[in-house]
Write a protein that holds these residues in place. Structure first.
Motif, PDB file in Angstrom:
ATOM      1  N   ALA A  93       0.826  -1.207   0.000  1.00  0.00           N
ATOM      2  CA  ALA A  93       0.000   0.000   0.000  1.00  0.00           C
ATOM      3  C   ALA A  93       0.859   1.255   0.000  1.00  0.00           C
ATOM      4  O   ALA A  93       1.921   1.300   0.625  1.00  0.00           O
ATOM      5  CB  ALA A  93      -0.922  -0.001   1.211  1.00  0.00           C
ATOM      6  N   TYR A  94       0.396   2.289  -0.699  1.00  0.00           N
ATOM      7  CA  TYR A  94       1.018   3.606  -0.724  1.00  0.00           C
ATOM      8  C   TYR A  94       2.449   3.579  -1.260  1.00  0.00           C
ATOM      9  O   TYR A  94       3.292   4.361  -0.853  1.00  0.00           O
ATOM     10  CB  TYR A  94       0.999   4.245   0.676  1.00  0.00           C
ATOM     11  N   ARG A  95       2.719   2.653  -2.187  1.00  0.00           N
ATOM     12  CA  ARG A  95       4.047   2.578  -2.794  1.00  0.00           C
ATOM     13  C   ARG A  95       3.905   2.616  -4.307  1.00  0.00           C
ATOM     14  O   ARG A  95       3.019   1.974  -4.866  1.00  0.00           O
ATOM     15  CB  ARG A  95       4.768   1.295  -2.384  1.00  0.00           C
ATOM     16  N   LYS A  96       4.785   3.347  -4.952  1.00  0.00           N
ATOM     17  CA  LYS A  96       4.772   3.437  -6.399  1.00  0.00           C
ATOM     18  C   LYS A  96       5.037   2.072  -7.015  1.00  0.00           C
ATOM     19  O   LYS A  96       5.900   1.317  -6.555  1.00  0.00           O
ATOM     20  CB  LYS A  96       5.830   4.443  -6.874  1.00  0.00           C
ATOM     21  N   CYS A  97       4.272   1.730  -8.038  1.00  0.00           N
ATOM     22  CA  CYS A  97       4.390   0.457  -8.761  1.00  0.00           C
ATOM     23  C   CYS A  97       3.990  -0.739  -7.900  1.00  0.00           C
ATOM     24  O   CYS A  97       4.358  -1.881  -8.196  1.00  0.00           O
ATOM     25  CB  CYS A  97       5.800   0.255  -9.316  1.00  0.00           C
ATOM     26  N   HIS A  98       3.274  -0.513  -6.810  1.00  0.00           N
ATOM     27  CA  HIS A  98       2.741  -1.587  -5.977  1.00  0.00           C
ATOM     28  C   HIS A  98       1.230  -1.372  -5.852  1.00  0.00           C
ATOM     29  O   HIS A  98       0.761  -0.247  -5.703  1.00  0.00           O
ATOM     30  CB  HIS A  98       3.372  -1.580  -4.580  1.00  0.00           C
ATOM     31  N   SER A  99       0.476  -2.453  -5.899  1.00  0.00           N
ATOM     32  CA  SER A  99      -0.984  -2.364  -5.855  1.00  0.00           C
ATOM     33  C   SER A  99      -1.547  -3.673  -5.350  1.00  0.00           C
ATOM     34  O   SER A  99      -0.801  -4.601  -5.003  1.00  0.00           O
ATOM     35  CB  SER A  99      -1.532  -2.071  -7.264  1.00  0.00           C
ATOM     36  N   THR A 100      -2.875  -3.759  -5.303  1.00  0.00           N
ATOM     37  CA  THR A 100      -3.495  -5.034  -4.930  1.00  0.00           C
ATOM     38  C   THR A 100      -3.129  -6.113  -5.941  1.00  0.00           C
ATOM     39  O   THR A 100      -2.980  -7.283  -5.579  1.00  0.00           O
ATOM     40  CB  THR A 100      -5.022  -4.886  -4.853  1.00  0.00           C
ATOM     41  N   GLU A 101      -2.979  -5.721  -7.210  1.00  0.00           N
ATOM     42  CA  GLU A 101      -2.632  -6.696  -8.245  1.00  0.00           C
ATOM     43  C   GLU A 101      -1.236  -7.287  -8.018  1.00  0.00           C
ATOM     44  O   GLU A 101      -1.048  -8.508  -8.094  1.00  0.00           O
ATOM     45  CB  GLU A 101      -2.690  -6.054  -9.637  1.00  0.00           C
ATOM     46  N   THR A 102      -0.263  -6.435  -7.709  1.00  0.00           N
ATOM     47  CA  THR A 102       1.087  -6.945  -7.487  1.00  0.00           C
ATOM     48  C   THR A 102       1.149  -7.771  -6.199  1.00  0.00           C
ATOM     49  O   THR A 102       1.895  -8.750  -6.116  1.00  0.00           O
ATOM     50  CB  THR A 102       2.111  -5.795  -7.425  1.00  0.00           C
ATOM     51  N   ALA A 103       0.367  -7.367  -5.194  1.00  0.00           N
ATOM     52  CA  ALA A 103       0.331  -8.131  -3.940  1.00  0.00           C
ATOM     53  C   ALA A 103      -0.214  -9.533  -4.181  1.00  0.00           C
ATOM     54  O   ALA A 103       0.358 -10.533  -3.723  1.00  0.00           O
ATOM     55  CB  ALA A 103      -0.521  -7.404  -2.900  1.00  0.00           C
ATOM     56  N   MET A 104      -1.328  -9.630  -4.914  1.00  0.00           N
ATOM     57  CA  MET A 104      -1.931 -10.937  -5.191  1.00  0.00           C
ATOM     58  C   MET A 104      -1.034 -11.776  -6.094  1.00  0.00           C
ATOM     59  O   MET A 104      -0.936 -13.004  -5.919  1.00  0.00           O
ATOM     60  CB  MET A 104      -3.301 -10.760  -5.831  1.00  0.00           C
ATOM     61  N   ALA A 105      -0.384 -11.132  -7.069  1.00  0.00           N
ATOM     62  CA  ALA A 105       0.507 -11.866  -7.966  1.00  0.00           C
ATOM     63  C   ALA A 105       1.643 -12.508  -7.175  1.00  0.00           C
ATOM     64  O   ALA A 105       2.033 -13.659  -7.438  1.00  0.00           O
ATOM     65  CB  ALA A 105       1.062 -10.935  -9.040  1.00  0.00           C
ATOM     66  N   ARG A 106       2.172 -11.793  -6.180  1.00  0.00           N
ATOM     67  CA  ARG A 106       3.271 -12.315  -5.364  1.00  0.00           C
ATOM     68  C   ARG A 106       2.810 -13.508  -4.538  1.00  0.00           C
ATOM     69  O   ARG A 106       3.466 -14.568  -4.526  1.00  0.00           O
ATOM     70  CB  ARG A 106       3.809 -11.209  -4.458  1.00  0.00           C
TER      71      ARG A 106
END
Length: 267
Positions: A25-38
């Motif tokens: 959260a609140y980071r450039k190039c990070h989102s719910t999508e990148t979190a779920m992908a990881r």
């Protein structure tokens, strides 16, 4: 006059490697999508390697949102001791938190203004809640488990060989108990009723999964077949079938509504 801003503070945290690496959260190039992908990628790799995995979706709220229970004194101490923020910068953040007031308006009647003693505003402003929960990731790692956070959505997961799946269950239970203890000491609360637990394994290995509920703090939860995690429906086989079915159902309902509106327009 020195100018302080969210961008300057976030840049300081980034340059010095102080921002939690598993917080999206609140980071450039990070989102719910990148979190779920990881998270899904890690679990898929574990399943492909022959392990079984477990995923716990923790809810850090009780009767109110987690953002509303943040203790200002604890937060400022975290900023000073964990992030090295002090002096005028810490004073500036403190001034942002103090002397905030709110009132309630109902049926045309407004209550008196009351000072807000706890809580931080939601949204991208400084990402203060993210900094408040910085100790969660290393606490979870101490149990040989993995985590990924998006604001107050906390995902705890791990994998073990099928023959010792019961050990994984015990590790998860003890980890969640320690998380509950940490939240309690930091004026947050782990909500067992909204916490969900999923066993992840291919069909040929599901007989290794332990039966029974999983201990969550001082309560317990029954494992589910699928759950909604950051907008994505995750199922025990990580097949995405549940998510696809929900998307298709939503699309079908939308198309039916469009058809109904079109028929009314033509009439």
């Amino acid at each position: 006059m020195q100018i302080y801003s969210q961008a300057v503070i976030l840049e300081y945290l980034k340059v010095n490697g102080l921002f939690p690496s598993v917080q999206s959260a609140y980071r450039k190039c990070h989102s719910t999508e990148t979190a779920m992908a990881r998270v899904i990628s890690d679990i898929l790799v574990a399943l492909d390697g022959g392990d079984v995995a477990a995923l716990a979706l923790l809810d850090l709220s009780a009767h109110s949102a987690a953002f509303d229970t943040v203790d200002h004194c604890i937060l400022l101490r975290h900023l000073r001791e964990s992030y090295g923020i002090s002096g005028a910068t810490l004073t500036w953040i403190s001034s942002y938190l103090t002397d905030r007031q709110q009132s309630v308006c109902h049926a045309g009647t407004q209550s008196a203004q009351e000072f807000i003693k706890f809580g931080v505003p939601q949204g991208p402003v400084l990402g203060l809640f993210v900094l408040y929960t910085v100790d969660l990731a290393p606490l979870i790692a101490d149990h040989c488990l993995h985590s990924h956070l998006y604001a107050d959505d906390t995902q705890v997961y791990g994998w073990f060989p099928p023959s010792v799946a019961s050990t994984l269950q015990a590790n998860m239970s003890q980890c969640i108990l320690d998380v509950a203890s940490w939240t309690s000491s930091n004026r947050l609360q782990l909500n067992a009723q909204k916490t969900e637990f999923i066993w992840c394994a291919p069909a040929r290995r599901r007989h290794h999964i332990p039966n029974g509920d999983v201990q969550v703090g001082h309560g317990s939860v029954h494992p589910v077949q699928s759950a909604r995690d950051l907008g994505v429906y995750v199922d025990g086989g990580i097949t995405m079938r549940t998510h696809i079915n929900h998307v298709l159902t939503s699309c079908y309902c939308a198309l039916r509504q469009i058809r109904s509106i079109s028929a009314i327009t033509r009439a």
